[in-house]
Design an enzyme around this catalytic site. Structure first.
Site, PDB file in Angstrom:
ATOM      1  N   HIS A   4     -17.714  13.028 -72.238  1.00 56.14           N
ATOM      2  CA  HIS A   4     -16.529  12.757 -71.418  1.00 56.14           C
ATOM      3  C   HIS A   4     -16.346  11.293 -71.065  1.00 56.14           C
ATOM      4  O   HIS A   4     -15.489  10.969 -70.239  1.00 56.14           O
ATOM      5  CB  HIS A   4     -16.575  13.541 -70.109  1.00 56.14           C
ATOM      6  CG  HIS A   4     -16.504  15.021 -70.264  1.00 56.14           C
ATOM      7  ND1 HIS A   4     -15.329  15.730 -70.167  1.00 56.14           N
ATOM      8  CD2 HIS A   4     -17.468  15.922 -70.526  1.00 56.14           C
ATOM      9  CE1 HIS A   4     -15.578  17.021 -70.341  1.00 56.14           C
ATOM     10  NE2 HIS A   4     -16.881  17.161 -70.566  1.00 56.14           N
ATOM     11  N   LYS A  44      -6.090  10.357 -58.101  1.00 59.64           N
ATOM     12  CA  LYS A  44      -7.274  10.568 -58.944  1.00 59.64           C
ATOM     13  C   LYS A  44      -8.414   9.832 -58.252  1.00 59.64           C
ATOM     14  O   LYS A  44      -8.180   9.094 -57.290  1.00 59.64           O
ATOM     15  CB  LYS A  44      -7.041  10.014 -60.356  1.00 59.64           C
ATOM     16  CG  LYS A  44      -6.502   8.582 -60.388  1.00 59.64           C
ATOM     17  CD  LYS A  44      -6.244   8.098 -61.824  1.00 59.64           C
ATOM     18  CE  LYS A  44      -4.877   8.465 -62.358  1.00 59.64           C
ATOM     19  NZ  LYS A  44      -4.875   9.186 -63.604  1.00 59.64           N
ATOM     20  N   ARG A  45      -9.646  10.032 -58.728  1.00 64.89           N
ATOM     21  CA  ARG A  45     -10.763   9.299 -58.139  1.00 64.89           C
ATOM     22  C   ARG A  45     -10.466   7.800 -58.174  1.00 64.89           C
ATOM     23  O   ARG A  45      -9.847   7.299 -59.113  1.00 64.89           O
ATOM     24  CB  ARG A  45     -12.053   9.608 -58.899  1.00 64.89           C
ATOM     25  CG  ARG A  45     -12.605  10.982 -58.588  1.00 64.89           C
ATOM     26  CD  ARG A  45     -12.955  11.095 -57.111  1.00 64.89           C
ATOM     27  NE  ARG A  45     -14.138  10.316 -56.819  1.00 64.89           N
ATOM     28  CZ  ARG A  45     -15.334  10.826 -56.551  1.00 64.89           C
ATOM     29  NH1 ARG A  45     -15.503  12.125 -56.496  1.00 64.89           N
ATOM     30  NH2 ARG A  45     -16.353  10.038 -56.299  1.00 64.89           N
ATOM     31  N   LYS A  54      -9.769   2.898 -63.556  1.00 65.04           N
ATOM     32  CA  LYS A  54      -8.486   3.610 -63.427  1.00 65.04           C
ATOM     33  C   LYS A  54      -7.397   2.706 -62.844  1.00 65.04           C
ATOM     34  O   LYS A  54      -6.224   3.045 -62.848  1.00 65.04           O
ATOM     35  CB  LYS A  54      -8.654   4.857 -62.564  1.00 65.04           C
ATOM     36  CG  LYS A  54      -9.562   5.926 -63.183  1.00 65.04           C
ATOM     37  CD  LYS A  54      -9.734   7.109 -62.237  1.00 65.04           C
ATOM     38  CE  LYS A  54     -10.801   8.099 -62.693  1.00 65.04           C
ATOM     39  NZ  LYS A  54     -10.340   8.983 -63.791  1.00 65.04           N
ATOM     40  N   THR A  82      -6.345  14.342 -67.290  1.00 67.69           N
ATOM     41  CA  THR A  82      -5.728  15.669 -67.353  1.00 67.69           C
ATOM     42  C   THR A  82      -4.564  15.764 -66.367  1.00 67.69           C
ATOM     43  O   THR A  82      -3.662  16.585 -66.556  1.00 67.69           O
ATOM     44  CB  THR A  82      -6.763  16.774 -67.050  1.00 67.69           C
ATOM     45  OG1 THR A  82      -7.582  16.359 -65.955  1.00 67.69           O
ATOM     46  CG2 THR A  82      -7.635  17.046 -68.258  1.00 67.69           C
ATOM     47  N   LYS A 136      -0.558  17.498 -66.133  1.00 66.19           N
ATOM     48  CA  LYS A 136      -0.023  18.306 -65.029  1.00 66.19           C
ATOM     49  C   LYS A 136       1.316  17.765 -64.559  1.00 66.19           C
ATOM     50  O   LYS A 136       2.258  18.527 -64.297  1.00 66.19           O
ATOM     51  CB  LYS A 136      -1.020  18.330 -63.865  1.00 66.19           C
ATOM     52  CG  LYS A 136      -2.316  19.056 -64.210  1.00 66.19           C
ATOM     53  CD  LYS A 136      -3.433  18.811 -63.188  1.00 66.19           C
ATOM     54  CE  LYS A 136      -4.771  19.234 -63.804  1.00 66.19           C
ATOM     55  NZ  LYS A 136      -5.937  18.761 -63.038  1.00 66.19           N
TER      56      LYS A 136
HETATM   57  I1  GPV Z   1     -18.636  11.316 -67.493  1.00 62.95           I
HETATM   58  N1  GPV Z   1     -14.904  12.580 -66.189  1.00 62.95           N
HETATM   59  C1  GPV Z   1     -15.125  12.895 -64.857  1.00 62.95           C
HETATM   60  O1  GPV Z   1     -14.226  13.390 -64.179  1.00 62.95           O
HETATM   61  N2  GPV Z   1     -16.326  12.670 -64.303  1.00 62.95           N
HETATM   62  C2  GPV Z   1     -17.363  12.184 -65.013  1.00 62.95           C
HETATM   63  O2  GPV Z   1     -18.458  11.988 -64.476  1.00 62.95           O
HETATM   64  C3  GPV Z   1     -17.130  11.922 -66.380  1.00 62.95           C
HETATM   65  C4  GPV Z   1     -15.920  12.099 -66.941  1.00 62.95           C
HETATM   66  C5  GPV Z   1     -13.579  12.834 -66.748  1.00 62.95           C
HETATM   67  C6  GPV Z   1     -12.976  11.692 -67.555  1.00 62.95           C
HETATM   68  O3  GPV Z   1     -13.064  10.499 -66.810  1.00 62.95           O
HETATM   69  C7  GPV Z   1     -11.525  12.039 -67.840  1.00 62.95           C
HETATM   70  O4  GPV Z   1     -10.930  11.064 -68.649  1.00 62.95           O
HETATM   71  C8  GPV Z   1     -11.449  13.395 -68.531  1.00 62.95           C
HETATM   72  O5  GPV Z   1     -10.118  13.818 -68.622  1.00 62.95           O
HETATM   73  C9  GPV Z   1     -12.233  14.447 -67.764  1.00 62.95           C
HETATM   74  O6  GPV Z   1     -13.566  14.016 -67.522  1.00 62.95           O
HETATM   75  C10 GPV Z   1     -12.299  15.765 -68.493  1.00 62.95           C
HETATM   76  O7  GPV Z   1     -12.698  15.587 -69.806  1.00 62.95           O
END
Ligand code: GPV
Length: 835
Positions: free
Chosen positions: A374, A567-568, A573, A678, A682
């Site tokens: 990821h 988002k976080r 980001k 994601t 949405k």
């Molecule tokens: I590695 N992601 C997350 O939320 N936490 C993590 O520790 C890690 C990856 C996320 C990615 O940042 C996103 O781009 C992605 O859409 C999501 O994982 C699901 O795949």
């Protein structure tokens, strides 16, 4: 499988198996019965929370009946199952989802109103199940929904944290973290006190000779902690199929209670030992895309992997098949590297406990696992120090060394000329201390590795896993672009839009096959449809405006353009790019005449998201946003032209209010850093447009919806490396409008400038790693284009509707079908029809 009730008595049993409710009256009966008996409340002290509880219990009964049948059906069917191992499941609320999935929300709403309550008020009583940080955890939750809805025989395995992600409070503009104790009342879980596994830690390894003279390793000593199963039913949409999410809680192993201490009067310290065992599953680590190498985290990982594998192996053994069938009966998917210990653990079970030889065992192991990556961010790649690992899991370290040795022998034979190759691909990094590279172990122990969007899946093959493409060939690597469940993110979050679509498409079939949305293109020019579509967006904005008024005390105009980034909070980001853009806009407004200001498209900039508690830069960004809001929102010159809102404690249930209410949302990561994203999906699915970089799934969204319907800007991933280099070693000047923003900050326009110096200096002096300056001009220009586009309302709504119509690809159902076919090789198991 043997039934526990003998045949002659089964009729009596079946006669009393509950059937569940179907009418409002039957629902009311169940709800009131639970309130009066299960909860011991009455007509005189039944508030909204008790009514939520009664409603939840009534629906839980229904889910359990389906769950029982599903589990029985899966056991009898004896076909391959999927196990999704994830340290995070960001489920959000369960009641609304349960009512919609079983198709009984209207029935319950009528029943509740007859009892004197409004559905909305009842649903909002529920505490979110927030066992995750962000996208990765929410993806796992969407996958469970799709697995259940598509009738796949699948289980999720996770940890039952006592504290989920912290609750965020904003105090004087700063983030404050408050523990999220969410288990006071949780009707959605079933404690299985009879399903326990003893988990070993520490100790040492001894070697013995067995009767045939072969040497066997035995892991001895150390301590034992007990894992207790808690099961959460996961209902599918419009199917009886109800899967299981099994969460493990830690407690002191029975027999571990120290009677020595007890008898010598140290009762309290003996209880303290018990509590120590419970700390393993006490708290979710609040880091997103960051790894910090804490011992307790490694303990969590092993505890959960060992318990889950024991459970999976126990279930397999009941089939009495031979071990070579294991990979044809069991697929295990690793959600990132967090569950990688499952690989050496299965090898240990097969070799040390089941007596298979190494090669045979390894062939089983490496056919069983699939690994999803990821991120490519270096700070997020898990590494564990060898000394720590040796101390906690001595036998697993030996196994990892042996896996590595075999692998390196193979690499050496295959690439005899490339001497550096061995150190580059070794699972062990030769640093001080030595580190175990978990991503390499996950890759070597899996039969498939996938990224989560096309660009990301390409990037892992050219960056972090480049050498492994040479070793294993390209076919080991694949892409499964992420998706979202349309049940929660359209039907539940935006019921009016879901109904409007259903009215045009002849029913709700699109919620099961999202590609049917394409038929909406026939209505793009339909006056009536367009009007209703706009009215729905407006109503959703009114609802969010009401929430903002209640939460922040600020009135925002629902006719303004709502610009959302939730988002976080993370440097990659680039919320900082957004807030600098807001300051740029504010400075421009201040420089205008009142006449000019009146011509502006009014805008509300909405932010939300948590910063990891130890992430100072992210916390500084939150502080800056709040300071800017304070100044802008109280500036009489500005009025409606600009408002800046930071929404406290962004979570799944808030996302359900925010997502349907955006006109524009921001997905503006430095190109090549966001694996997929994601929430971009949405927002589009709910008829909001997006501004974004050429990163993650934005690229595929553009391909699907057309480049006229998205606002792309900024540098490309392929250029990032050179740009970074030029910042450090080349000639480079800061963007001039960004300089003006920094001047305003240093003048103290938003309070004490020293608070923000690290943020500014990171860009001005320390190489601007995330390329904020490089992308600033193109970002601001694109924001101007958005204003222009919004003025042309006819075209704007055409874009929005077209976007919704073209989002079919991004359902997590498509995603799960791809995993099932390309990686798991499993088939759906439709529920048995009742005879
Ligand atoms: I590695 N992601 C997350 O939320 N936490 C993590 O520790 C890690 C990856 C996320 C990615 O940042 C996103 O781009 C992605 O859409 C999501 O994982 C699901 O795949």
């Amino acid at each position: 499988v043997e039934a526990s009730i003998p045949e002659p008595q089964r009729a009596a049993w079946k006669k009393f198996t509950p059937k569940g409710f179907t009418t409002p009256e039957e629902f009311e009966k169940e709800c009131v019965r639970h309130i009066e008996t299960t909860l011991a409340r009455s007509l005189y002290n039944c508030d909204e929370f008790a009514t939520y509880a009664g409603t939840a219990l009534a629906f839980r009964d229904r889910l359990v009946l389906d769950w029982n049948k599903t589990q029985q059906n899966q056991t009898f069917a004896d076909q391959k199952r999927v196990y999704y191992l994830s340290l995070e499941f960001l489920m959000g609320r369960a009641l609304d989802n349960a009512m919609l999935n079983v198709g009984m929300k209207d029935v319950a709403a009528k029943g509740l109103s007859e009892l004197g309550f409004r559905m909305e008020d009842i649903v909002s009583q529920e505490h979110d199940a927030a066992l995750g940080n962000g996208g990765l955890g929410r993806l796992a939750a969407c996958f469970l929904d799709s697995l259940a809805s598509l009738n796949y025989p699948a289980w999720g395995y996770g940890l039952r944290y006592r504290y989920g992600i912290f609750k965020q409070e904003i105090v004087d503009g700063y983030q404050v973290e408050v523990p999220d104790y969410w288990l006071d009342f949780n009707p959605w879980e079933f404690a299985r006190h009879d399903i326990t596994v003893d988990i070993q830690f520490y100790g040492h390894v001894s070697k013995y000779q067995d009767d045939n003279g072969t040497s066997i390793s035995v892991w001895e000593g150390g301590e034992i902690v007990q894992a207790v199963a808690y099961d959460v039913p996961v209902p599918g949409y419009q199917t009886e199929n109800t899967n299981n999410l099994r969460l493990w809680a830690s407690k002191a192993a029975s027999g571990e209670f120290d009677f020595q201490k007890f008898n010598s009067g140290e009762y309290e310290s003996s209880v303290a030992d018990q509590q120590r065992a419970e700390t393993i599953s006490a708290v979710l680590y609040p880091n997103d895309n960051l790894e910090r190498g804490k011992e307790l985290r490694l303990k969590q990982q092993y505890f959960w992997c060992a318990a889950s594998l024991y459970d999976i192996v126990r279930r397999f053994k009941k089939t009495k098949r031979s071990w070579k069938d294991f990979p044809t009966q069991v697929a295990i998917q690793l959600n990132d590297t967090h569950p990688t210990l499952a690989i050496p653990e299965l090898q240990r079970i097969l070799v040390d406990q089941e007596g298979l030889d190494w090669e045979e065992a390894w062939s089983i192991v490496s056919k069983t696992f699939g690994y999803t990556n990821h991120t490519v961010l270096p700070e997020a790649l898990e590494k564990w120090s060898v000394p720590l690992f040796q101390h906690l899991l001595p036998r697993h370290l030996q196994i990892i060394y042996d896996i590595n040795l075999n692998f390196l022998h193979y690499v050496e034979r295959t690439f005899p000329k490339d001497r550096d190759m061995l150190s580059r691909v070794s699972i062990i990094e030769e640093s001080n201390p030595k580190m175990i590279r978990m991503a390499f172990l996950a890759l070597i122990g899996s039969h498939k590795v996938n990224g989560v969007a096309e660009l990301h899946s390409d990037l892992i093959k050219t960056t972090i896993f480049k050498d492994f493409v040479k070793v294993f060939g390209p076919d080991k690597f694949t892409n499964v672009t992420n998706g979202i469940t349309p049940r929660r993110w359209l039907h539940q979050a935006n019921p009016r839009l879901s109904e409007l679509i259903a009215s045009k498409l002849g029913g709700h079939e699109f919620l099961k096959d999202l590609t049917l949305l394409h038929k909406l293109e026939n209505y793009v020019d339909d006056k009536e449809f367009r009007k209703e579509f706009q009215e729905i967006k407006y109503a959703n904005k009114v609802r969010l405006a009401k929430h903002i008024k209640e939460a922040n005390g600020v009135s925002v105009n629902p006719s303004a353009l709502f610009d959302v980034q939730v988002k976080r909070i993370h440097e990659y980001k680039r919320q900082q790019l957004n807030i600098f853009g807001v300051i740029h806009r504010y400075l421009a407004i201040k420089a205008m005449s009142p006449e000019e200001r009146k011509k502006l498209v009014p805008r509300v900039s909405i932010f939300g998201g948590k910063a990891a508690p130890g992430y100072w830069m992210a916390k500084t960004v939150i502080h800056l946003i709040n300071q800017v809001g304070k100044v802008v929102n109280n500036d009489k010159d500005v009025g409606d032209a600009l408002k800046v809102i930071f929404l406290e404690d962004y979570n799944v249930s808030k996302a359900e209010i925010i997502t349907p209410a955006s006109d524009i949302s921001e997905h503006i990561s430095t190109a090549g850093t966001e694996a997929s994203g994601t929430s971009n999906m949405k927002f589009c699915l709910n008829g909001g447009l997006i501004i974004g970089t050429c990163d993650g799934a934005n690229i595929e969204i553009t391909r699907e919806i057309g480049e006229n319907n998205i606002f792309l800007f900024g540098n490309l991933a392929e250029d990032v490396e050179d740009l970074r280099h030029s910042h450090l070693y080349g000639t480079y000047t800061l963007d001039s409008s960004l300089q003006a923003v920094f001047d305003a900050i240093s003048d103290g326009m938003f309070g004490d400038a020293s608070h923000f110096s690290a943020l500014v200096n990171g860009i001005v002096e320390h190489g601007d790693y995330y390329l904020v300056s490089d992308d600033f001009a193109s970002y601001c220009k694109t924001q101007d284009l958005i204003d222009e586009a919004y003025k042309n309302q006819e075209e704007w709504w055409t874009k929005c509707i077209t976007t919704v119509a073209r989002m079919g690809f991004f359902s997590s159902d498509r995603c799960i079908d791809e995993y099932a076919e390309m990686i798991w090789n499993v088939e759906p198991l439709p529920p048995k029809q009742e005879q």
